[in-house]
Design a protein around this motif. Sequence first.
Motif, PDB file in Angstrom:
ATOM      1  N   THR A  77      18.329  -4.185  22.598  1.00 39.87           N
ATOM      2  CA  THR A  77      19.097  -3.446  21.066  1.00 39.87           C
ATOM      3  C   THR A  77      20.644  -3.917  21.515  1.00 39.87           C
ATOM      4  O   THR A  77      21.020  -2.983  22.440  1.00 39.87           O
ATOM      5  N   ARG A 128      22.532   1.586  20.364  1.00 34.97           N
ATOM      6  CA  ARG A 128      21.679   1.970  20.499  1.00 34.97           C
ATOM      7  C   ARG A 128      21.915   3.965  20.675  1.00 34.97           C
ATOM      8  O   ARG A 128      22.402   3.705  20.294  1.00 34.97           O
ATOM      9  N   GLY A 129      20.133   4.402  20.965  1.00 35.73           N
ATOM     10  CA  GLY A 129      20.127   5.536  20.497  1.00 35.73           C
ATOM     11  C   GLY A 129      20.606   5.842  19.126  1.00 35.73           C
ATOM     12  O   GLY A 129      20.625   7.134  18.729  1.00 35.73           O
ATOM     13  N   ARG A 130      20.128   5.087  17.956  1.00 36.41           N
ATOM     14  CA  ARG A 130      20.628   4.590  16.641  1.00 36.41           C
ATOM     15  C   ARG A 130      19.034   5.009  16.097  1.00 36.41           C
ATOM     16  O   ARG A 130      18.786   4.496  14.154  1.00 36.41           O
ATOM     17  N   ARG A 150      12.905   2.188  18.599  1.00 37.68           N
ATOM     18  CA  ARG A 150      11.947   2.517  17.909  1.00 37.68           C
ATOM     19  C   ARG A 150      11.097   2.186  16.500  1.00 37.68           C
ATOM     20  O   ARG A 150      10.266   1.600  16.538  1.00 37.68           O
ATOM     21  N   PRO A 154      15.660   6.154  29.000  1.00 37.35           N
ATOM     22  CA  PRO A 154      15.338   5.535  27.385  1.00 37.35           C
ATOM     23  C   PRO A 154      13.717   4.926  27.492  1.00 37.35           C
ATOM     24  O   PRO A 154      12.930   5.910  26.559  1.00 37.35           O
ATOM     25  N   LEU A 197      10.494   6.483  25.476  1.00 36.64           N
ATOM     26  CA  LEU A 197       9.852   5.997  24.344  1.00 36.64           C
ATOM     27  C   LEU A 197       8.508   5.480  24.508  1.00 36.64           C
ATOM     28  O   LEU A 197       7.728   5.922  23.303  1.00 36.64           O
TER      29      LEU A 197
END
Length: 160
Positions: A83, A88-90, A94, A123, A127
């Motif tokens: 990513t 990242r984190g958005r 996923r 992370p 996930l």
Amino acid sequence: MDIRPATPADADAIWHILESVLRAGETYALDRDLSRDDAVAFWLGGDRQSFVAIAHGMVVGTYYLRANQAGGGAHIANCGYATLAEARGRGVARAMAVHSFAEARARGFRAMQFNFVVSSNVPAVRLWHALGFETVGRVPEAFDHPERGLVDALILYRRL
């Protein structure tokens, strides 16, 4: 977010993502000094199908899908994901994971296995577990992390 097959025209965007991942040396067991051409050739290799995730007209992630093994192991898929640092984190990882599950099923794969997930990549491990992967193996001190030293690598598995 749109996810589509990668093309050679995506090479610069894929490299932009991979370069920071590789240079950090924290998540992939690839040479930290891998050249642009070698990294892109690996990611877009002939033994895999690669994809890009696009948000707001920009490539924000990429993944590849391939058979984990040949012959009798060819019914198990394997993927690699990356990513864009700023994304990242958005939910990009996923979204790519869910997309990869559907792609793998459509190609006849029955399960997915990740052979080398760096245990300190919290992370990612979080996930994968949230998406139904089980840790089925641990290789002690298999990865030389640039800051943490030797850390374990995990083997993760999920039926499709």
